[in-house]
Design a protein around this motif. Structure first.
Motif, mmCIF file in Angstrom:
data_model
loop_
_atom_site.group_PDB
_atom_site.id
_atom_site.type_symbol
_atom_site.label_atom_id
_atom_site.label_comp_id
_atom_site.label_asym_id
_atom_site.label_seq_id
_atom_site.Cartn_x
_atom_site.Cartn_y
_atom_site.Cartn_z
ATOM 1 N N LEU A 127 5.575 -5.880 4.884
ATOM 2 C CA LEU A 127 6.735 -5.009 4.741
ATOM 3 C C LEU A 127 6.290 -3.571 4.503
ATOM 4 O O LEU A 127 6.795 -2.631 5.131
ATOM 5 N N ALA A 128 5.346 -3.409 3.615
ATOM 6 C CA ALA A 128 4.842 -2.057 3.319
ATOM 7 C C ALA A 128 4.221 -1.443 4.566
ATOM 8 O O ALA A 128 4.450 -0.266 4.891
ATOM 9 N N GLN A 129 3.463 -2.262 5.298
ATOM 10 C CA GLN A 129 2.826 -1.751 6.513
ATOM 11 C C GLN A 129 3.882 -1.306 7.521
ATOM 12 O O GLN A 129 3.747 -0.249 8.153
ATOM 13 N N ALA A 130 4.947 -2.102 7.648
ATOM 14 C CA ALA A 130 6.021 -1.741 8.573
ATOM 15 C C ALA A 130 6.657 -0.417 8.158
ATOM 16 O O ALA A 130 6.965 0.439 8.994
ATOM 17 N N ALA A 131 6.834 -0.243 6.852
ATOM 18 C CA ALA A 131 7.431 1.000 6.354
ATOM 19 C C ALA A 131 6.515 2.189 6.623
ATOM 20 O O ALA A 131 6.974 3.298 6.898
ATOM 21 N N ILE A 132 5.215 1.949 6.540
ATOM 22 C CA ILE A 132 4.260 3.010 6.871
ATOM 23 C C ILE A 132 4.360 3.354 8.352
ATOM 24 O O ILE A 132 4.473 4.516 8.750
ATOM 25 N N ASP A 133 4.358 2.304 9.178
ATOM 26 C CA ASP A 133 4.390 2.522 10.631
ATOM 27 C C ASP A 133 5.650 3.253 11.068
ATOM 28 O O ASP A 133 5.632 4.026 12.018
ATOM 29 N N SER A 134 6.739 3.000 10.358
ATOM 30 C CA SER A 134 7.994 3.667 10.738
ATOM 31 C C SER A 134 8.052 5.086 10.191
ATOM 32 O O SER A 134 9.031 5.799 10.395
ATOM 33 N N GLY A 135 7.020 5.454 9.444
ATOM 34 C CA GLY A 135 6.993 6.823 8.933
ATOM 35 C C GLY A 135 7.736 7.016 7.626
ATOM 36 O O GLY A 135 7.841 8.125 7.113
ATOM 37 N N ALA A 136 8.252 5.938 7.055
ATOM 38 C CA ALA A 136 9.034 6.077 5.829
ATOM 39 C C ALA A 136 8.162 6.130 4.588
ATOM 40 O O ALA A 136 8.546 6.689 3.562
ATOM 41 N N LEU A 137 6.986 5.525 4.692
ATOM 42 C CA LEU A 137 6.122 5.411 3.514
ATOM 43 C C LEU A 137 4.824 6.178 3.761
ATOM 44 O O LEU A 137 4.315 6.217 4.878
ATOM 45 N N LYS A 138 4.297 6.741 2.674
ATOM 46 C CA LYS A 138 3.011 7.416 2.801
ATOM 47 C C LYS A 138 1.928 6.413 3.179
ATOM 48 O O LYS A 138 1.971 5.264 2.739
ATOM 49 N N PRO A 139 0.945 6.846 3.946
ATOM 50 C CA PRO A 139 -0.008 5.892 4.526
ATOM 51 C C PRO A 139 -1.155 5.502 3.601
ATOM 52 O O PRO A 139 -2.309 5.760 3.889
ATOM 53 N N PHE A 140 -0.830 4.841 2.498
ATOM 54 C CA PHE A 140 -1.880 4.242 1.678
ATOM 55 C C PHE A 140 -2.108 2.811 2.128
ATOM 56 O O PHE A 140 -1.242 2.226 2.787
ATOM 57 N N PRO A 141 -3.260 2.221 1.775
ATOM 58 C CA PRO A 141 -3.492 0.819 2.155
ATOM 59 C C PRO A 141 -2.376 -0.063 1.599
ATOM 60 O O PRO A 141 -2.064 -0.007 0.400
ATOM 61 N N ALA A 142 -1.772 -0.859 2.481
ATOM 62 C CA ALA A 142 -0.571 -1.608 2.103
ATOM 63 C C ALA A 142 -0.842 -2.564 0.948
ATOM 64 O O ALA A 142 -0.068 -2.639 -0.011
ATOM 65 N N ALA A 143 -1.949 -3.291 1.016
ATOM 66 C CA ALA A 143 -2.235 -4.265 -0.032
ATOM 67 C C ALA A 143 -2.392 -3.582 -1.385
ATOM 68 O O ALA A 143 -1.880 -4.055 -2.411
ATOM 69 N N THR A 144 -3.086 -2.455 -1.379
ATOM 70 C CA THR A 144 -3.274 -1.716 -2.630
ATOM 71 C C THR A 144 -1.938 -1.274 -3.209
ATOM 72 O O THR A 144 -1.702 -1.376 -4.424
ATOM 73 N N MET A 145 -1.061 -0.810 -2.346
ATOM 74 C CA MET A 145 0.256 -0.389 -2.833
ATOM 75 C C MET A 145 1.009 -1.551 -3.456
ATOM 76 O O MET A 145 1.604 -1.420 -4.530
ATOM 77 N N ILE A 146 1.002 -2.685 -2.779
ATOM 78 C CA ILE A 146 1.767 -3.831 -3.269
ATOM 79 C C ILE A 146 1.242 -4.302 -4.622
ATOM 80 O O ILE A 146 2.005 -4.508 -5.573
ATOM 81 N N ILE A 147 -0.061 -4.434 -4.718
ATOM 82 C CA ILE A 147 -0.632 -4.900 -5.987
ATOM 83 C C ILE A 147 -0.375 -3.877 -7.092
ATOM 84 O O ILE A 147 -0.033 -4.232 -8.223
ATOM 85 N N THR A 148 -0.515 -2.609 -6.749
ATOM 86 C CA THR A 148 -0.285 -1.568 -7.755
ATOM 87 C C THR A 148 1.167 -1.561 -8.218
ATOM 88 O O THR A 148 1.452 -1.454 -9.411
ATOM 89 N N LEU A 149 2.085 -1.696 -7.272
ATOM 90 C CA LEU A 149 3.498 -1.718 -7.655
ATOM 91 C C LEU A 149 3.800 -2.914 -8.551
ATOM 92 O O LEU A 149 4.544 -2.812 -9.529
ATOM 93 N N GLN A 150 3.216 -4.057 -8.205
ATOM 94 C CA GLN A 150 3.450 -5.236 -9.035
ATOM 95 C C GLN A 150 2.867 -5.038 -10.430
ATOM 96 O O GLN A 150 3.495 -5.366 -11.436
ATOM 97 N N ALA A 151 1.644 -4.484 -10.477
ATOM 98 C CA ALA A 151 1.018 -4.267 -11.775
ATOM 99 C C ALA A 151 1.852 -3.294 -12.607
ATOM 100 O O ALA A 151 2.061 -3.505 -13.805
ATOM 101 N N ALA A 152 2.346 -2.254 -11.957
ATOM 102 C CA ALA A 152 3.161 -1.281 -12.675
ATOM 103 C C ALA A 152 4.462 -1.909 -13.158
ATOM 104 O O ALA A 152 4.889 -1.714 -14.291
ATOM 105 N N GLY A 153 5.082 -2.695 -12.286
ATOM 106 C CA GLY A 153 6.364 -3.301 -12.635
ATOM 107 C C GLY A 153 6.254 -4.306 -13.756
ATOM 108 O O GLY A 153 7.090 -4.353 -14.661
#
Lengths: 214, 214
Positions: B143-169
């Motif tokens: 999902l994060a990768q799709a959001a990056i590809d569509s230009g909606a999300l900044k292009p950080f590594p998708a897995a890193t973003m997901i894990i970081t968001l979960q850790a933060a949450g």
DNA sequence: TCATTTTCTGATTTGAAAGTCAGGAATACT
DNA sequence: AGTATTCCTGACTTTCAAATCAGAAAATGA
């Protein structure tokens, strides 16, 4: 015999104790207090199990001695922040987070310990709070509060922001085994590390800043 | 005898097994696998220790049975996300994070377990990845990768973003004991919870979105 | 050198938790 | 009722890790 000998053979004990503390820190942080056994620590340090009890009364005291090794790291961080005490709070906060990330990478033991004991609660958390992380946590929260008061930071509860930022920053590092298992990625690669730093410092911290009204 | 009796007294075993699983989940998640003892779990469930071994072969199997209770939670999350499969990826991602926060609050056991085992690695993490969190992690990363590809999300590594968001949450929730000790705050208060949700969904997630160029 | 202190170890004890088992109580089945 | 099955338990064994201890080895100091 004359001059260049490593002067004073010195007592051998302290050196052995240091090796034991290092092994203990590594194992305690990777496995937690219970899973790390005295036998394993002894083996890692290259001494007998009884030697551990010669230098440290019991497992709890060894744990505390191992943790105290991290004091130097925390103090150095504090010193560097102190030197920037004149900068605006949001600049100090960004610097603090950069230092936090640096420590998380170079001494992953600290983050893992905090996560483990910070979840479990109990006497070891009490000790950590008193001797290692409490003052630091409160200092950072004050910084965040100052940044809020100056209008630079969005007005979320300061403590919540600090803990959340720390959790986010340490998350990828602490959860490296999960990253490997779920994604086949190794977050300790230099490239991954750099992306991670920008993710935390620019994107996430950026999201906490008030949009410029000028 | 006539009508309204709770029909079928039913076997009593499954009910006892369920009570044991609940107690086990609570204790395993609060204390971790090793610190949680069979005796404590038995006491919490109100049965003898031998009963645990009647229903579950050994401690490992009890742990897995306890974890499987969380499958329903994960499946429900999946179902709700599925229903929004047509929305733009960044909208889905925000929804996923909202669901993640809801689960973290209502079932704090899941987050604690993931944090504990995700740090330690080993066979229990392998099991969790296969049966509980692996598919979910990978779906979110896509999902994060799709959001990056569509230009909606900044292009950080998708897995890193997901894990970081979960850790933060999950951070503030998992580290509730540390919040209490370091700040005297109870993050489970409703007000704190609402601020936390805005912090994660608006501020942090907002920082990951590409600034609108329109 | 010889005595003294420090450092270390193998062998053992202690304690705690997991796991087993024979049998008793409750429930269901005819 | 009588029998079979399911469910549960107290008492026991096993396992494993922490802690102790008597004494050996090494270093130090006279």
């Amino acid at each position: 015999m004359s001059v260049a000998v490593a002067q004073a053979p010195a007592r051998k004990g302290p050196q052995t104790a240091a090796r034991i503390r290092e092994a203990a820190l590594e194992l305690f942080s990777r496995l937690g207090f219970e899973r790390a056994t005295m036998a394993e620590i002894a083996a890692e340090a290259g001494v007998s199990q009884a030697t551990l009890h010669y230098h440290f009364a019991d497992k709890g005291q060894l744990w505390r001695a191992a943790m105290l090794q991290l004091r130097a790291v925390i103090s150095e961080e504090e010193r560097l922040l102190e030197a920037a005490a004149d900068a605006p709070p949001e600049v100090q906060l960004r610097m603090a987070m950069r230092l936090f990330l640096r420590i998380s990478w170079n001494h992953p033991a600290l983050g893992r310990i905090v996560a483990l004991e910070g979840m479990a609660g109990g006497e070891r958390l009490d000790w950590l709070d008193a001797h290692l992380i409490g003052p630091r946590n409160r200092r950072l929260a004050e910084l965040a509060q100052a940044a809020i008061d100056s209008g630079a930071l969005k007005p979320f509860p300061a403590a919540t922001m600090i803990i959340t930022l720390q959790a986010a920053g340490a998350g990828v590092i602490n959860l490296a085994p999960m990253m490997r298992r779920s994604f086949g990625l190794d977050p300790s690669e230099p490239a991954a590390r750099e992306a991670h730093e920008r993710l935390i410092l620019d994107a996430l911290l950026g999201g906490l800043l008030q949009p410029r009204t000028t």
